[in-house]
Design an enzyme around this catalytic site. Structure first.
Site, PDB file in Angstrom:
ATOM      1  CD  GLU A   1      -3.471   0.426  -2.812  1.00 26.18           C
ATOM      2  OE1 GLU A   1      -2.908  -0.567  -3.310  1.00 26.18           O
ATOM      3  OE2 GLU A   1      -3.630   0.550  -1.584  1.00 26.18           O
TER       4      GLU A   1
ATOM      5  CB  SER B   1      -4.443  -5.643   0.641  1.00 24.62           C
ATOM      6  OG  SER B   1      -5.212  -4.811   1.475  1.00 24.62           O
TER       7      SER B   1
ATOM      8  CG  HIS C   1      -2.050  -1.011   1.121  1.00 26.59           C
ATOM      9  ND1 HIS C   1      -3.031  -1.028   0.154  1.00 26.59           N
ATOM     10  CD2 HIS C   1      -2.275  -2.094   1.904  1.00 26.59           C
ATOM     11  CE1 HIS C   1      -3.814  -2.064   0.353  1.00 26.59           C
ATOM     12  NE2 HIS C   1      -3.383  -2.741   1.410  1.00 26.59           N
TER      13      HIS C   1
END
Length: 160
Positions: A140, A116, A68
C-alpha cells in the site's frame, strides 16, 4: 565505559507545497519512495526494488490508504512506476468518501503532503548502519502527515 551499539540519522522535515498541475480535480501525483536516500529507520531503497512487485500487482491493486490505516482507503492508484528518481505515483481520491474529501482539502492547502509505503522486504543486505532494500513487495501507499523518508511527497495536485 559507554558503548554505542547503533546510531540513527535524525529526521528532517522539508515543506514543499504541491503545485497545481494538469490533473483532474480529485487527482494528485508525487513520489512514494526515493532511490538511494536513507529513511528515518535506516532503510535505503535501491533502483529496481519495486520491479517484480509491480509486475505481479498493478497500480489499481495497490491500496491507497490514509495514515497506513487499512480501515481508511481513500482512493485508487492509476499509475505507479519506477523512474530515475524513485517510485512515482499518480492517483485519484474517491470523493464519495468523506476522508478523501478532507485529504483533498488538506493537500490543496499544504497541510498534508507526505507519502509513505507499506511493504514487505523480499531481499535486503546490511551496509554498515543501513539496510539496502533490493526487492520489495509493495502492499500500500498512504497519504501521511509525517513520512519516514524526507522527500517522499505529493508534488502535484489537480485544480478546479
Amino acid at each position: 565505559m559507554t558503548q554505542i551499539l547503533s546510531t540513527r540519522r535524525g529526521l528532517t522535515r522539508r515543506d514543499t507545497p504541491a503545485r497545481l498541475a494538469n490533473l483532474a480535480d480529485n487527482e494528485f501525483s508525487g513520489y512514494a519512495s526515493l532511490f538511494g536516500v536513507p529513511d528515518g529507520a535506516g532503510d535505503i531503497v535501491e533502483r529496481g526494488a519495486f520491479a517484480a512487485s509491480l509486475r505481479r500487482r498493478p497500480a489499481g491493486e495497490v491500496r491507497m490508504l490514509y495514515q497506513h490505516s487499512a480501515l481508511e482507503p481513500i482512493g485508487v492508484w492509476s499509475e505507479i512506476k519506477e523512474d530515475a528518481r524513485g517510485l512515482f505515483v499518480r492517483g485519484r481520491l474517491v470523493l464519495d468518501v468523506v476522508r478523501a474529501r478532507e485529504v483533498r482539502a488538506l493537500i490543496r492547502d499544504g497541510a498534508l503532503n507526505g507519502l509513505s509505503i507499506g511493504f514487505r522486504t523480499r531481499r535486503a543486505r546490511k551496509d554498515g548502519a543501513w539496510r539496502r532494500l533490493s526487492e520489495i513487495e509493495l502492499w500500500e501507499i498512504s497519504v501521511v502527515t509525517f513520512p519516514l523518508l524526507a522527500g517522499s511527497l505529493v508534488t502535484a495536485v489537480g485544480g478546479d
